[in-house]
Design a protein around this motif. Sequence first.
Motif, PDB file in Angstrom:
ATOM      1  N   HIS A 119      16.581  -0.224   5.816  1.00  0.00           N
ATOM      2  CA  HIS A 119      17.421   0.177   4.689  1.00  0.00           C
ATOM      3  C   HIS A 119      16.622   1.149   3.824  1.00  0.00           C
ATOM      4  O   HIS A 119      15.411   1.304   3.995  1.00  0.00           O
ATOM      5  CB  HIS A 119      17.912  -1.037   3.871  1.00  0.00           C
ATOM      6  CG  HIS A 119      16.853  -1.721   3.076  1.00  0.00           C
ATOM      7  ND1 HIS A 119      16.047  -2.715   3.591  1.00  0.00           N
ATOM      8  CD2 HIS A 119      16.459  -1.557   1.776  1.00  0.00           C
ATOM      9  CE1 HIS A 119      15.200  -3.145   2.663  1.00  0.00           C
ATOM     10  NE2 HIS A 119      15.435  -2.460   1.552  1.00  0.00           N
ATOM     11  N   VAL A 120      17.325   1.824   2.938  1.00  0.00           N
ATOM     12  CA  VAL A 120      16.675   2.829   2.102  1.00  0.00           C
ATOM     13  C   VAL A 120      16.846   2.468   0.638  1.00  0.00           C
ATOM     14  O   VAL A 120      17.887   1.942   0.226  1.00  0.00           O
ATOM     15  CB  VAL A 120      17.219   4.249   2.399  1.00  0.00           C
ATOM     16  CG1 VAL A 120      18.713   4.344   2.122  1.00  0.00           C
ATOM     17  CG2 VAL A 120      16.458   5.320   1.623  1.00  0.00           C
ATOM     18  N   GLU A 121      15.792   2.724  -0.121  1.00  0.00           N
ATOM     19  CA  GLU A 121      15.829   2.536  -1.579  1.00  0.00           C
ATOM     20  C   GLU A 121      15.433   3.861  -2.202  1.00  0.00           C
ATOM     21  O   GLU A 121      14.459   4.486  -1.772  1.00  0.00           O
ATOM     22  CB  GLU A 121      14.842   1.431  -2.000  1.00  0.00           C
ATOM     23  CG  GLU A 121      15.161   0.071  -1.396  1.00  0.00           C
ATOM     24  CD  GLU A 121      14.024  -0.943  -1.576  1.00  0.00           C
ATOM     25  OE1 GLU A 121      12.991  -0.570  -2.192  1.00  0.00           O
ATOM     26  OE2 GLU A 121      14.174  -2.069  -1.094  1.00  0.00           O
ATOM     27  N   SER A 122      16.199   4.309  -3.201  1.00  0.00           N
ATOM     28  CA  SER A 122      15.871   5.595  -3.810  1.00  0.00           C
ATOM     29  C   SER A 122      16.478   5.720  -5.194  1.00  0.00           C
ATOM     30  O   SER A 122      17.547   5.178  -5.468  1.00  0.00           O
ATOM     31  CB  SER A 122      16.383   6.740  -2.935  1.00  0.00           C
ATOM     32  OG  SER A 122      16.064   7.982  -3.515  1.00  0.00           O
ATOM     33  N   GLN A 123      15.744   6.441  -6.040  1.00  0.00           N
ATOM     34  CA  GLN A 123      16.279   6.857  -7.329  1.00  0.00           C
ATOM     35  C   GLN A 123      16.071   8.359  -7.422  1.00  0.00           C
ATOM     36  O   GLN A 123      14.954   8.839  -7.153  1.00  0.00           O
ATOM     37  CB  GLN A 123      15.560   6.154  -8.485  1.00  0.00           C
ATOM     38  CG  GLN A 123      15.869   4.672  -8.585  1.00  0.00           C
ATOM     39  CD  GLN A 123      15.187   4.040  -9.796  1.00  0.00           C
ATOM     40  OE1 GLN A 123      14.160   4.519 -10.247  1.00  0.00           O
ATOM     41  NE2 GLN A 123      15.790   2.977 -10.298  1.00  0.00           N
ATOM     42  N   PRO A 124      17.111   9.119  -7.752  1.00  0.00           N
ATOM     43  CA  PRO A 124      16.953  10.573  -7.839  1.00  0.00           C
ATOM     44  C   PRO A 124      15.756  10.950  -8.719  1.00  0.00           C
ATOM     45  O   PRO A 124      15.557  10.401  -9.797  1.00  0.00           O
ATOM     46  CB  PRO A 124      18.279  11.040  -8.467  1.00  0.00           C
ATOM     47  CG  PRO A 124      19.266   9.986  -8.042  1.00  0.00           C
ATOM     48  CD  PRO A 124      18.494   8.692  -8.027  1.00  0.00           C
ATOM     49  N   GLY A 125      14.947  11.869  -8.205  1.00  0.00           N
ATOM     50  CA  GLY A 125      13.764  12.319  -8.933  1.00  0.00           C
ATOM     51  C   GLY A 125      12.541  11.462  -8.697  1.00  0.00           C
ATOM     52  O   GLY A 125      11.437  11.813  -9.133  1.00  0.00           O
ATOM     53  N   ARG A 126      12.697  10.327  -7.996  1.00  0.00           N
ATOM     54  CA  ARG A 126      11.556   9.423  -7.796  1.00  0.00           C
ATOM     55  C   ARG A 126      11.268   9.141  -6.323  1.00  0.00           C
ATOM     56  O   ARG A 126      10.625   8.148  -5.998  1.00  0.00           O
ATOM     57  CB  ARG A 126      11.802   8.098  -8.531  1.00  0.00           C
ATOM     58  CG  ARG A 126      11.882   8.268 -10.035  1.00  0.00           C
ATOM     59  CD  ARG A 126      11.858   6.930 -10.733  1.00  0.00           C
ATOM     60  NE  ARG A 126      11.941   7.050 -12.172  1.00  0.00           N
ATOM     61  CZ  ARG A 126      11.924   6.015 -13.002  1.00  0.00           C
ATOM     62  NH1 ARG A 126      11.861   4.773 -12.516  1.00  0.00           N
ATOM     63  NH2 ARG A 126      11.997   6.190 -14.302  1.00  0.00           N
TER      64      ARG A 126
END
Length: 251
Positions: free
Chosen positions: A230-237
């Motif tokens: 699975h993927v975890e992401s926050q825009p800009g980070r």
Amino acid sequence: GTVHEDSHVFEERMAQADKLATFGQIAAGIVHELNNPLTSIVAYSDYLIRKAVSGTDSQGPDEPERLESLRRISESANRMLRFTRDFVAYARPSSGVAGPVVLHGIIDQSVAFCEHVLAAAGVGVEKHYSPDVLAVRGVSEQLVQVFVNLLTNASQAAPERDGLIVVTTSLDPATRRVHVVVEDNGSGIAAEHLRQVFLPFFTTKGNRHGTGLGLSIVKSILEGHDGAIHVESQPGRGASFVLELPAWRRP
């Protein structure tokens, strides 16, 4: 109508997938053709180095420079030969027989395959490996394909300067599952795209960077290994792809 357009797009994409498969076969053939001359270059340069070092060759004022040149030829040819042999092993259709695979070795090999891609993007790789020897049940060629895809994607997502990919491994002793996190410091993935990244043909990069098949192949391979991603992401980070695989159990 939309159905006709969707059908046309699908056919175009399948034709592109066929083209890629054919290209893979051609590339493997090219590698085989390169192996013979490379083997000769390695053999002859090693012979000339031994001759120069032993003093049986004429000793001229340029001898140190000539010896250094020969060593560079030998080193470069050996590097190409190692890569071509590894590439053939990677491109060869997998036998599909799963066995114990040392995961850190697979990741190291994948990083080596991606060396030119990472260097061109100016991206560094940090490995934070578990002290445990992490063996998983799998097919090594397929697992290399997983990490090559993830590293390539991460290098394309990384910023233009100071790009970094961090690969972290660990073992959950309670579940006997091996965890791997592949994390980049890029611009991240938009929230509306997070659920779509593993769908076949989904891409935000345009045709220039691929078909959008990479992450769907990764997911398929891992599920075939009784694993998950699975993927975890926050825009800009940046983005973190989190993998898990069952640890090898002795039969």
